[in-house]
Design an enzyme around this catalytic site. Structure first.
Site, short mmCIF file in Angstrom:
data_model
loop_
_atom_site.label_atom_id
_atom_site.label_comp_id
_atom_site.label_asym_id
_atom_site.label_seq_id
_atom_site.Cartn_x
_atom_site.Cartn_y
_atom_site.Cartn_z
N SER A 56 0.84 -1.21 0.00
CA SER A 56 0.00 0.00 0.00
C SER A 56 0.86 1.25 0.00
O SER A 56 0.60 2.20 -0.75
CB SER A 56 -0.92 0.03 1.23
OG SER A 56 -1.76 -1.10 1.24
N THR A 107 14.68 4.75 11.09
CA THR A 107 15.60 3.61 11.16
C THR A 107 15.01 2.42 10.44
O THR A 107 13.84 2.07 10.65
CB THR A 107 15.90 3.29 12.64
OG1 THR A 107 16.41 4.47 13.24
CG2 THR A 107 16.90 2.15 12.77
N CYS A 111 -9.99 -6.73 2.53
CA CYS A 111 -10.18 -5.33 2.93
C CYS A 111 -11.65 -4.95 2.91
O CYS A 111 -12.08 -4.08 3.64
CB CYS A 111 -9.43 -4.41 1.99
SG CYS A 111 -7.90 -5.09 1.40
C1 LIG Z 1 -2.08 -7.09 -0.63
C2 LIG Z 1 -2.04 -6.18 -1.79
C3 LIG Z 1 -1.65 -4.84 -1.64
C4 LIG Z 1 -1.33 -4.24 -0.30
O1 LIG Z 1 -0.11 -4.69 0.23
P1 LIG Z 1 0.18 -4.48 1.79
O2 LIG Z 1 1.59 -4.92 1.94
O3 LIG Z 1 -0.79 -5.33 2.53
O4 LIG Z 1 0.01 -3.02 2.06
C5 LIG Z 1 -1.62 -4.05 -2.75
N1 LIG Z 1 -1.94 -4.55 -3.96
C6 LIG Z 1 -2.30 -5.82 -4.16
C7 LIG Z 1 -2.62 -6.31 -5.53
C8 LIG Z 1 -2.38 -6.68 -3.07
O5 LIG Z 1 -2.77 -7.95 -3.25
#
Ligand SMILES: *Cc1c(COP(=O)(O)O)cnc(C)c1O
Length: 412
Positions: free
Chosen positions: A74, A240, A327
């Site tokens: 994200s 860090t 989500c």
């Molecule tokens: C899980 C996912 C994300 C988000 O990744 P995180 O590391 O959970 O923030 C973004 N894009 C896709 C296609 C995902 O499957």
């Protein structure tokens, strides 16, 4: 059949693998130095995160200085899109092209930018969950700042023609970003050969811990600061470094990409057995075609079933799956991905995503195939919609055309 525990939600997150855990542990116990410290323990941490960066860069086919560590997919998506369009806006370019079925990390960033005066084109997705390079080409304008298209969809597992799309963007000199969170380890990725300008990846989808990811940004593209403070990540993201997680991420990326054809063969065989074992359930439908599909993804809709009930009953049988995306579960809106395929709400509601990995076994597959039809029958016994369907009472053609036929019509 005896009840067992089957984790079939690897698109939501994965178990940390043993090699990843073992690579990380010494950085929490012995080598806990701060990479910014100048005594030897600090210098070792610094050296090791730079080696991790190099390992990821070599796997993706880019230079180490083009990789930035983030807190996950994200953050990488947000950083890439927001930074890029802000610097392009200075040149009067305020148009973004994306697709209707991106992850929310991309879609919600675009919605925010729309409020800031950017214009967003959401490319429509075909019924089988794909978009073409031609669609991108036709949508590019003289004021287009960025094209962002996911490499593989997290809900229906379709793999998009990214090298072709990147080619069109390169030709038109528009920056191209891809969310490759689901593609890494399943598709061969070489950012230079494929013409990708920016790419996001996440650790916890490939057996590294949660809270770490990376963003590739081609040299020459300006990347404004994300966090002000120290000089970490070439002054762009202060704080860090999460040294153990970064070490784990590098191990996960390189092992995920070590033998892609072998893993794809093995997992695809299990996936196809799942599809063939579940689709005989009447009034069902596979979302996304079998071609251009992630090896571990199965997404099936069942008419007359609530995805949430299905998920809970499968949980009681020890099977972890997802209905739509993690989500959005908790909300009653059907998945935006399934709606983007043009599917009616009633069909989208009864959808199930199984995502298996190379740790899934044939016994796990047998168990899922045995449990699902039983659970579906139980739910349908209580469904008013299903009763209407089997009685042929209302005109259901608009729903029935999406799914396989009703097997036994009950004449009452
Ligand atoms: C899980 C996912 C994300 C988000 O990744 P995180 O590391 O959970 O923030 C973004 N894009 C896709 C296609 C995902 O499957």
């Amino acid at each position: 059949m005896e009840k067992r525990f089957v984790y079939a939600d690897n698109a939501a997150t994965t178990q940390v693998s043993k090699p990843v855990l073992e690579a990380m542990l010494p950085y929490m116990t012995e080598h806990y130095g701060n990479p910014s410290s100048i005594y030897s323990m600090g210098r070792k941490a610094k050296r090791d995160i730079e080696n991790a960066r190099l390992k990821i860069a070599e796997t993706l086919g880019c230079g180490a200085s083009e990789i930035y560590f983030t807190s996950g997919g994200s953050e990488a998506d947000n950083w890439a899109i927001r930074s890029c369009v802000l610097s392009m806006a200075e040149k009067g370019k305020k148009h973004i092209i994306t697709t209707a079925f991106e992850h929310h990390a991309v879609l919600h960033t675009c919605e925010y930018l729309a409020k800031q005066g950017f214009e967003i084109t959401y490319l429509p997705v075909s019924e089988n969950g794909l978009i073409t390079a031609g669609q991108v080409k036709d949508a590019i304008r003289s004021d287009t700042a960025l094209v962002t298209v996911m490499y593989a969809n997290n809900e229906i597992g379709t793999i998009l023609p990214i090298p072709e799309i990147a080619g069109v963007c390169n030709e038109k000199k528009v920056i191209f970003h891809t969310d490759a969170v689901q593609a890494v380890g399943n598709v061969g990725i070489n950012v230079k050969e494929q013409g990708i300008d920016m790419l996001s990846l996440s650790g916890h989808k490939i057996h590294a811990p949660k809270g770490v990811g990376a963003l590739y940004v081609r040299r020459g593209i300006s990347l404004p600061n994300l966090i002000f403070g120290g000089a970490q990540e070439r002054n762009r993201r202060a704080g860090t470094e999460n040294v153990p997680a970064i070490i784990g991420l590098a191990e996960a990326v390189s092992s995920a990409c070590a033998d892609i054809p072998g893993k794809v063969r093995k997992v695809t065989a299990m996936r196809d057995r799942l599809i063939d074992g579940i689709l005989p359930v009447e009034c069902s439908r596979l979302n996304g075609g079998r071609d251009n599909r992630l090896p571990g993804n199965v997404n099936i809709s069942f008419l007359g079933v609530e995805g949430e009930s299905l998920l809970l009953l499968l949980d009681m049988n020890g099977i972890c799956v997802s209905s739509g995306s993690a989500c959005t579960s908790g909300s009653l809106d059907p998945s935006h991905v399934l709606l983007a395929l043009g599917m009616p709400h009633e069909v989208a509601h009864g959808s199930l995503r199984l995502s298996i990995s190379d740790e899934t076994t044939d016994e796990d597959v047998d168990y899922i195939i045995e449990v699902i039809p039983k659970v579906i029958s139980r739910i349908r016994e209580m469904s008013p919609l299903w009763e209407d369907i089997i009685n042929g009472e209302k005109d259901m053609d608009s729903l029935l055309k999406w799914v396989s036929p009703v097997r036994k019509m009950v004449n009452q």
